[in-house]
Design an enzyme around this catalytic site. Structure first.
Site, PDB file in Angstrom:
ATOM      1  N   ARG A   1     -12.313  17.437 -28.338  1.00 44.01           N
ATOM      2  CA  ARG A   1     -12.021  18.522 -27.376  1.00 44.01           C
ATOM      3  C   ARG A   1     -10.837  18.204 -26.465  1.00 44.01           C
ATOM      4  O   ARG A   1     -10.726  18.773 -25.377  1.00 44.01           O
ATOM      5  CB  ARG A   1     -13.264  18.860 -26.544  1.00 44.01           C
ATOM      6  CG  ARG A   1     -14.469  19.284 -27.377  1.00 44.01           C
ATOM      7  CD  ARG A   1     -15.557  19.900 -26.528  1.00 44.01           C
ATOM      8  NE  ARG A   1     -16.773  20.122 -27.319  1.00 44.01           N
ATOM      9  CZ  ARG A   1     -17.777  19.259 -27.402  1.00 44.01           C
ATOM     10  NH1 ARG A   1     -17.742  18.125 -26.739  1.00 44.01           N
ATOM     11  NH2 ARG A   1     -18.818  19.538 -28.149  1.00 44.01           N
TER      12      ARG A   1
ATOM     13  N   LYS B   1       2.171  26.058 -26.982  1.00 44.41           N
ATOM     14  CA  LYS B   1       1.570  26.752 -28.115  1.00 44.41           C
ATOM     15  C   LYS B   1       1.411  25.785 -29.273  1.00 44.41           C
ATOM     16  O   LYS B   1       2.377  25.140 -29.692  1.00 44.41           O
ATOM     17  CB  LYS B   1       2.445  27.921 -28.556  1.00 44.41           C
ATOM     18  CG  LYS B   1       2.322  29.156 -27.703  1.00 44.41           C
ATOM     19  CD  LYS B   1       3.021  30.317 -28.411  1.00 44.41           C
ATOM     20  CE  LYS B   1       2.938  31.587 -27.606  1.00 44.41           C
ATOM     21  NZ  LYS B   1       3.630  32.695 -28.309  1.00 44.41           N
TER      22      LYS B   1
ATOM     23  N   GLU C   1      17.227  30.193 -32.137  1.00 45.26           N
ATOM     24  CA  GLU C   1      16.379  30.229 -30.937  1.00 45.26           C
ATOM     25  C   GLU C   1      17.221  30.035 -29.670  1.00 45.26           C
ATOM     26  O   GLU C   1      16.876  30.561 -28.611  1.00 45.26           O
ATOM     27  CB  GLU C   1      15.276  29.164 -31.016  1.00 45.26           C
ATOM     28  CG  GLU C   1      14.256  29.391 -32.129  1.00 45.26           C
ATOM     29  CD  GLU C   1      13.159  30.428 -31.792  1.00 45.26           C
ATOM     30  OE1 GLU C   1      13.185  31.005 -30.677  1.00 45.26           O
ATOM     31  OE2 GLU C   1      12.287  30.662 -32.655  1.00 45.26           O
TER      32      GLU C   1
ATOM     33  N   LYS D   1      13.001  28.861 -20.985  1.00 46.86           N
ATOM     34  CA  LYS D   1      11.642  28.970 -21.528  1.00 46.86           C
ATOM     35  C   LYS D   1      10.610  28.477 -20.512  1.00 46.86           C
ATOM     36  O   LYS D   1       9.548  29.094 -20.337  1.00 46.86           O
ATOM     37  CB  LYS D   1      11.512  28.196 -22.841  1.00 46.86           C
ATOM     38  CG  LYS D   1      10.114  28.325 -23.419  1.00 46.86           C
ATOM     39  CD  LYS D   1      10.042  28.115 -24.909  1.00 46.86           C
ATOM     40  CE  LYS D   1       8.648  28.496 -25.384  1.00 46.86           C
ATOM     41  NZ  LYS D   1       8.445  28.242 -26.804  1.00 46.86           N
TER      42      LYS D   1
ATOM     43  N   GLU E   1       0.659  34.285 -22.157  1.00 42.11           N
ATOM     44  CA  GLU E   1       1.272  35.431 -22.823  1.00 42.11           C
ATOM     45  C   GLU E   1       0.572  36.735 -22.504  1.00 42.11           C
ATOM     46  O   GLU E   1       0.288  37.550 -23.383  1.00 42.11           O
ATOM     47  CB  GLU E   1       1.317  35.205 -24.342  1.00 42.11           C
ATOM     48  CG  GLU E   1       2.339  36.092 -25.002  1.00 42.11           C
ATOM     49  CD  GLU E   1       2.729  35.604 -26.395  1.00 42.11           C
ATOM     50  OE1 GLU E   1       2.647  34.387 -26.644  1.00 42.11           O
ATOM     51  OE2 GLU E   1       3.134  36.429 -27.206  1.00 42.11           O
TER      52      GLU E   1
ATOM     53  N   ARG F   1       5.838  36.514 -21.007  1.00 45.25           N
ATOM     54  CA  ARG F   1       6.121  35.509 -22.025  1.00 45.25           C
ATOM     55  C   ARG F   1       6.463  36.109 -23.379  1.00 45.25           C
ATOM     56  O   ARG F   1       7.167  35.501 -24.183  1.00 45.25           O
ATOM     57  CB  ARG F   1       4.925  34.562 -22.167  1.00 45.25           C
ATOM     58  CG  ARG F   1       5.183  33.442 -23.158  1.00 45.25           C
ATOM     59  CD  ARG F   1       4.072  32.413 -23.116  1.00 45.25           C
ATOM     60  NE  ARG F   1       4.303  31.408 -24.147  1.00 45.25           N
ATOM     61  CZ  ARG F   1       3.746  30.220 -24.156  1.00 45.25           C
ATOM     62  NH1 ARG F   1       2.934  29.879 -23.195  1.00 45.25           N
ATOM     63  NH2 ARG F   1       4.016  29.367 -25.112  1.00 45.25           N
TER      64      ARG F   1
ATOM     65  N   ASN G   1       9.476  36.237 -27.800  1.00 44.11           N
ATOM     66  CA  ASN G   1       9.295  36.572 -29.210  1.00 44.11           C
ATOM     67  C   ASN G   1      10.361  37.539 -29.721  1.00 44.11           C
ATOM     68  O   ASN G   1      10.196  38.138 -30.782  1.00 44.11           O
ATOM     69  CB  ASN G   1       7.897  37.169 -29.426  1.00 44.11           C
ATOM     70  CG  ASN G   1       6.813  36.129 -29.230  1.00 44.11           C
ATOM     71  OD1 ASN G   1       6.940  34.999 -29.695  1.00 44.11           O
ATOM     72  ND2 ASN G   1       5.759  36.501 -28.521  1.00 44.11           N
TER      73      ASN G   1
ATOM     74  N   HIS H   1      11.012  37.927 -33.356  1.00 40.68           N
ATOM     75  CA  HIS H   1       9.925  37.267 -34.068  1.00 40.68           C
ATOM     76  C   HIS H   1       9.025  38.238 -34.827  1.00 40.68           C
ATOM     77  O   HIS H   1       8.428  37.856 -35.832  1.00 40.68           O
ATOM     78  CB  HIS H   1       9.077  36.428 -33.104  1.00 40.68           C
ATOM     79  CG  HIS H   1       9.747  35.139 -32.716  1.00 40.68           C
ATOM     80  ND1 HIS H   1      10.967  35.107 -32.075  1.00 40.68           N
ATOM     81  CD2 HIS H   1       9.374  33.841 -32.883  1.00 40.68           C
ATOM     82  CE1 HIS H   1      11.306  33.843 -31.861  1.00 40.68           C
ATOM     83  NE2 HIS H   1      10.369  33.059 -32.329  1.00 40.68           N
TER      84      HIS H   1
ATOM     85  N   HIS I   1       8.639  37.356 -38.472  1.00 37.32           N
ATOM     86  CA  HIS I   1       7.367  36.979 -39.097  1.00 37.32           C
ATOM     87  C   HIS I   1       7.129  37.769 -40.375  1.00 37.32           C
ATOM     88  O   HIS I   1       6.592  37.249 -41.350  1.00 37.32           O
ATOM     89  CB  HIS I   1       6.212  37.211 -38.124  1.00 37.32           C
ATOM     90  CG  HIS I   1       6.060  36.123 -37.104  1.00 37.32           C
ATOM     91  ND1 HIS I   1       5.155  36.179 -36.070  1.00 37.32           N
ATOM     92  CD2 HIS I   1       6.698  34.940 -36.961  1.00 37.32           C
ATOM     93  CE1 HIS I   1       5.255  35.079 -35.337  1.00 37.32           C
ATOM     94  NE2 HIS I   1       6.198  34.327 -35.846  1.00 37.32           N
TER      95      HIS I   1
ATOM     96  N   HIS J   1      12.006  29.250 -40.246  1.00 40.87           N
ATOM     97  CA  HIS J   1      11.583  30.124 -39.147  1.00 40.87           C
ATOM     98  C   HIS J   1      12.787  30.640 -38.358  1.00 40.87           C
ATOM     99  O   HIS J   1      12.891  31.842 -38.073  1.00 40.87           O
ATOM    100  CB  HIS J   1      10.617  29.355 -38.232  1.00 40.87           C
ATOM    101  CG  HIS J   1      10.236  30.101 -36.998  1.00 40.87           C
ATOM    102  ND1 HIS J   1       9.485  31.258 -37.033  1.00 40.87           N
ATOM    103  CD2 HIS J   1      10.513  29.873 -35.687  1.00 40.87           C
ATOM    104  CE1 HIS J   1       9.308  31.700 -35.795  1.00 40.87           C
ATOM    105  NE2 HIS J   1       9.919  30.889 -34.960  1.00 40.87           N
TER     106      HIS J   1
END
Lengths: 363, 363
Positions: free
Chosen positions: A123, A145, A187, A229, A239, A243, A247, A250, A254, A267
């Site tokens: 955990r 993330k 990016e 960022k 997010e 935030r 993206n 993106h 994606h 990517h």
């Protein structure tokens, strides 16, 4: 610009530094003050291990009684539970306790998997990001993330989990293939349109220097990207709203990645083409003039990025975008630009989305 | 004691209520004020689904446009990644977005898996615990621990993740097999020695009523257990120190479970026997008189719990305890008792640990 730079990231629970400089791997001060533990475990891939593994092992040897390495297979296709489990097998097989420090040495895939492993092992154990690609240095190393892919979607299973330090050694970029440098530039370019018009201008002036691995240019590009960022993430860690502007490109990107199968395009390449489509959609909605789309497409081209998307079929694009995490109740929220340096979130009619894609498909 | 009771849990990030009463599943007020979403997904197992699935589906139907169910196979042996993936497959297959609310309907295994799925799906969606076993109501529904097992260790992969509400419907305990009731009593008994001498006395007086499913007795036992756990967890969410006292009996218990193979003994049964061994170790260290061990063992027996451990071999016990999450650098920190109602953490010589185990092995 004087080196070294440190960007501090502040979140609700924690605060950590991003170190940006050449020669960081070999410098003792880079590693001072990290959590103490009986064991350190380096998570990397076989390619990066051969290039930089020994340097990191040498750096950590004086600090931890045991330093071991998990070298994963290299590639986005391995960003799966099966590969993640190799990390857990190693940690349990070596009797690692909950103080064990994980070091993620590699690009975004390694960082995402090592980060999710650190978030989940017992955990949560501490981890340090050592991004070795330009894309990982400017993007995945900030923001906490972590994730793995699922056959039905990219980054669908993961956690928000912050590293205790990020070490961006610019020397590791020297071994980067040109295609990966371009993917990282995508990016970097992104931060201009969404947040900083002056940085957008700066990138246009320095894109050739960046592609040629000019160290001062890289240092500034990495620093400014991380600053933007960090500022955005600091205001919206989970997010909820702001935030999401990170993206930009993106949602379209994606769809390209998922449609072709993860790993076909990098990517950053998909994001580059996706930004052009998102800019086109912004223009079709009257938010920016068509010249803005041209300007962004030209910069992406100069950065070595593909600006024409694959012919997946418009229906397939729309379907893939609806399963995106940013979709809510089936409605896609696009990151759009209404002025250089300013983004907003909104939905758009399917017909315009289709038109934006059509305008930028490969012949 | 008047019903219904509500115990409020406060953590660093959040605050949620535990509702304790009969008839909660069918009462509309139970579900008022939960997060809105296009979809609710009930995660349960096939056994519990047959008993209580329809009641929960009826309760949620007016609140969510879509309510679907994932019924996992029943048993601790299924607390694996493979089973967890059935939840992710369902969520992605149904196009669930990041507002989807997960409802964990079942015992500790369902709660742990649904909770970890909620923590990880799209990096976190809201979830509600509806524990249907006594053990889950008093233990796993409070504290935000979620996890799956790994072949090399129990609960090794997971997250700290808080539910937005916990619904303890005492009526669901009516369908519980006697063996599961006893397993739940083990965790209730635990709260006496570690935190509340008066509650320890109360349990001794009411253990027969509890085994006979006396509703008022159950309501108080669940409420007081949740109160104690909420208080401890509120002070130490991430188990830096104090929270570890909740693991009284668990270090020995985990060895029993792992040594026999998960699922052979119920978790609560292993904890019951483990508490007796931990009390014995406390006595061997001179912290409590031998009469305390006798008292605890007698109460566990009256609760229907096994108080003699399986003959795994002492070396195997020690080996299995060292891989426990509470171990650090190979040293085992035991939760020991130095007075009824007070616990402490310390290590102990292997010889004494071995003796404590030997004293309580099956013939």
């Amino acid at each position: 610009m004087p080196l070294p730079a440190t960007v501090t990231v502040t979140t609700a629970d924690t605060r950590y530094g991003i170190l940006i400089d050449a020669g960081l791997l070999a410098s003792a001060s880079t590693w001072a003050g990290l959590p103490k533990a009986a064991q350190a475990v380096i998570v990397t891939n076989t390619t990066v291990d051969a290039l930089h593994g020994d340097a990191l092992r040498r750096a950590l040897a004086p600090l931890y009684p045991s330093v071991s390495t998990v070298a994963l297979p290299d590639g986005e296709v391995y960003k799966t539970w099966q590969t993640l489990n190799l990390i857990f097998d190693h940690l349990l097989g070596h009797g690692c306790d909950r103080k064990t420090v994980l070091f993620a040495l590699g690009g975004g895939v390694v960082g995402d998997m090592a980060g999710f492993a650190a978030a989940s092992y017992m955990r949560g154990v501490p981890f340090v990001q050592v991004p070795t690609t330009l894309l990982a240095q400017v993007d995945s190393s900030v923001g906490g993330k972590t994730a793995i892919n699922h056959p039905l979607g990219k980054n669908m299973i993961g956690a928000f989990y912050q590293p205790c330090r990020v070490v961006c050694d610019l020397d590791t970029l020297g071994t980067l293939p040109a295609r990966e440098t371009s993917a990282g530039l995508a990016e970097i370019i992104k931060y201009g349109p969404i947040a900083d018009a002056a940085f957008f201008d700066w990138i246009e002036e320095h894109v050739d220097a960046l592609r040629a691995h000019d160290r001062a240019a890289l240092a500034y590009a990495v620093q400014r990207s991380c600053e933007i960022k960090a500022e955005v993430v600091g205001q919206d860690e989970r997010e909820a709203g702001l935030r999401a502007i990170l993206n930009f490109g993106h949602t379209f990107g994606h769809a390209i990645e998922a449609g072709l199968g993860y790993g076909e395009w990098l990517h950053g390449e998909a994001v580059g083409c996706g930004m052009v489509m998102a800019a086109e959609l912004s223009a079709l909605l009257g938010l920016v003039p068509p010249a803005f789309v041209e300007r962004l497409a030209r910069l992406c081209e100069r950065a070595g990025l593909p600006v024409k998307g694959p012919r997946l079929g418009i229906g397939r694009y729309l379907e893939l975008m609806r399963v995106d995490k940013k979709a809510e109740g089936g409605e896609i929220r696009f990151v759009l630009i209404d002025a250089p340096g300013h983004a907003l979130l909104r939905s758009a009619p399917d017909a315009l989305v289709a038109q934006a894609i059509e305008c930028h498909l490969a012949a």
